[in-house]
Design a protein around this motif. Structure first.
Motif, PDB file in Angstrom:
ATOM      1  N   UNK A 100      46.024  37.254  46.407  1.00  0.00           N
ATOM      2  CA  UNK A 100      45.538  35.916  46.045  1.00  0.00           C
ATOM      3  C   UNK A 100      45.928  35.561  44.617  1.00  0.00           C
ATOM      4  N   UNK A 101      45.780  36.501  43.687  1.00  0.00           N
ATOM      5  CA  UNK A 101      46.123  36.227  42.287  1.00  0.00           C
ATOM      6  C   UNK A 101      47.621  35.977  42.137  1.00  0.00           C
ATOM      7  N   UNK A 102      48.436  36.753  42.824  1.00  0.00           N
ATOM      8  CA  UNK A 102      49.894  36.586  42.744  1.00  0.00           C
ATOM      9  C   UNK A 102      50.331  35.239  43.306  1.00  0.00           C
ATOM     10  N   UNK A 103      49.604  34.751  44.313  1.00  0.00           N
ATOM     11  CA  UNK A 103      49.937  33.466  44.930  1.00  0.00           C
ATOM     12  C   UNK A 103      49.297  32.285  44.188  1.00  0.00           C
ATOM     13  N   UNK A 104      48.481  32.569  43.178  1.00  0.00           N
ATOM     14  CA  UNK A 104      47.798  31.502  42.452  1.00  0.00           C
ATOM     15  C   UNK A 104      46.651  30.893  43.237  1.00  0.00           C
ATOM     16  N   UNK A 105      46.110  31.633  44.190  1.00  0.00           N
ATOM     17  CA  UNK A 105      45.028  31.148  45.049  1.00  0.00           C
ATOM     18  C   UNK A 105      43.675  31.575  44.475  1.00  0.00           C
ATOM     19  N   UNK A 106      43.214  30.841  43.485  1.00  0.00           N
ATOM     20  CA  UNK A 106      41.955  31.191  42.834  1.00  0.00           C
ATOM     21  C   UNK A 106      40.758  31.071  43.774  1.00  0.00           C
ATOM     22  N   UNK A 120      32.493  35.442  34.625  1.00  0.00           N
ATOM     23  CA  UNK A 120      33.320  35.810  33.477  1.00  0.00           C
ATOM     24  C   UNK A 120      34.195  37.026  33.777  1.00  0.00           C
ATOM     25  N   UNK A 121      33.616  38.034  34.394  1.00  0.00           N
ATOM     26  CA  UNK A 121      34.386  39.222  34.752  1.00  0.00           C
ATOM     27  C   UNK A 121      35.426  38.892  35.811  1.00  0.00           C
ATOM     28  N   UNK A 122      35.046  38.044  36.758  1.00  0.00           N
ATOM     29  CA  UNK A 122      35.977  37.629  37.804  1.00  0.00           C
ATOM     30  C   UNK A 122      37.167  36.896  37.188  1.00  0.00           C
ATOM     31  N   UNK A 123      36.908  36.053  36.191  1.00  0.00           N
ATOM     32  CA  UNK A 123      37.981  35.327  35.525  1.00  0.00           C
ATOM     33  C   UNK A 123      38.929  36.292  34.808  1.00  0.00           C
ATOM     34  N   UNK A 124      38.371  37.281  34.125  1.00  0.00           N
ATOM     35  CA  UNK A 124      39.216  38.251  33.421  1.00  0.00           C
ATOM     36  C   UNK A 124      40.082  39.039  34.402  1.00  0.00           C
ATOM     37  N   UNK A 125      39.496  39.507  35.489  1.00  0.00           N
ATOM     38  CA  UNK A 125      40.258  40.274  36.476  1.00  0.00           C
ATOM     39  C   UNK A 125      41.354  39.399  37.093  1.00  0.00           C
ATOM     40  N   UNK A 126      41.014  38.166  37.414  1.00  0.00           N
ATOM     41  CA  UNK A 126      42.009  37.258  37.998  1.00  0.00           C
ATOM     42  C   UNK A 126      43.188  37.059  37.050  1.00  0.00           C
ATOM     43  N   UNK A 127      42.895  36.761  35.791  1.00  0.00           N
ATOM     44  CA  UNK A 127      43.970  36.529  34.824  1.00  0.00           C
ATOM     45  C   UNK A 127      44.800  37.792  34.599  1.00  0.00           C
ATOM     46  N   UNK A 128      44.151  38.956  34.542  1.00  0.00           N
ATOM     47  CA  UNK A 128      44.895  40.204  34.367  1.00  0.00           C
ATOM     48  C   UNK A 128      45.759  40.512  35.587  1.00  0.00           C
ATOM     49  N   UNK A 129      45.259  40.212  36.780  1.00  0.00           N
ATOM     50  CA  UNK A 129      46.068  40.413  37.991  1.00  0.00           C
ATOM     51  C   UNK A 129      47.244  39.447  38.010  1.00  0.00           C
ATOM     52  N   UNK A 130      47.017  38.207  37.643  1.00  0.00           N
ATOM     53  CA  UNK A 130      48.104  37.225  37.621  1.00  0.00           C
ATOM     54  C   UNK A 130      49.151  37.613  36.576  1.00  0.00           C
ATOM     55  N   UNK A 131      48.713  38.090  35.420  1.00  0.00           N
ATOM     56  CA  UNK A 131      49.659  38.528  34.388  1.00  0.00           C
ATOM     57  C   UNK A 131      50.479  39.717  34.859  1.00  0.00           C
ATOM     58  N   UNK A 132      49.832  40.679  35.491  1.00  0.00           N
ATOM     59  CA  UNK A 132      50.569  41.824  36.027  1.00  0.00           C
ATOM     60  C   UNK A 132      51.532  41.374  37.124  1.00  0.00           C
ATOM     61  N   UNK A 133      51.072  40.498  38.008  1.00  0.00           N
ATOM     62  CA  UNK A 133      51.907  40.024  39.118  1.00  0.00           C
ATOM     63  C   UNK A 133      53.150  39.307  38.614  1.00  0.00           C
ATOM     64  N   UNK A 134      53.033  38.576  37.505  1.00  0.00           N
ATOM     65  CA  UNK A 134      54.197  37.843  36.989  1.00  0.00           C
ATOM     66  C   UNK A 134      55.303  38.798  36.555  1.00  0.00           C
TER      67      UNK A 134
END
Length: 145
Positions: A100-106, A120-134
């Motif tokens: 979901x994070x790699x696809x940008x599906x928040x 807040x924790x969910x937001x941090x994990x999402x952003x860290x997953x999206x950064x890693x996925x990029x």
């Protein structure tokens, strides 16, 4: 009976093993297992992770992601040993979150863990997953060519 039998059927569905996953996702699970086990044994996993994930930047972002998940998860994350071909529910949940994070599906990402992890924790994990996925996604696509 329909609701209960559907839920029971879902619980009894076997989880995929590593060999049935796409190689990029299997490498993520293996990297997670090695990172966690290495930390518990006071070993440096960075050379292994750099080789498996494709770059120093991917390795760095992955370690940041593992730390974020460790802090956000309400209980200890359950993972298999690196030599085990079977996956566990937490590993599959992390893969689903990563997809979901790699696809940008928040919304899809939030729906998976909204009852488990605070916003807040969910937001941090999402952003860290999206950064890693990029970074990891670019490497995974290059390795397929």
């Amino acid at each position: 009976m329909g609701i209960w039998s559907g839920n029971l059927k879902k619980l009894m569905t076997p989880l995929p093993d590593l060999m049935s996953l796409p190689s990029a996702e299997a490498r993520i699970i293996m990297a997670l297992r090695v990172a966690v086990m290495s930390q518990k044994c006071y070993q440096d996993a960075r050379p292994y992770l750099r080789d498996r994930l494709g770059s120093h930047l991917a390795m760095s972002r992955f370690l940041i992601l593992v730390e974020a998940v460790g802090f956000a998860w309400p209980e200890s994350l359950t993972i298999s040993r690196p030599c085990c071909p079977h996956t566990l529910p937490d590993e599959i949940l992390l893969l689903r979150m990563f997809r979901h994070a790699a696809a940008g599906n928040r919304p899809g990402f939030d729906a998976l863990i909204c009852e488990m992890i605070d916003p807040d924790s969910r937001n941090r994990v999402y952003l860290d997953m999206a950064n890693f996925a990029s970074v990891y996604g670019a490497h995974a696509l290059k390795s397929k060519q």
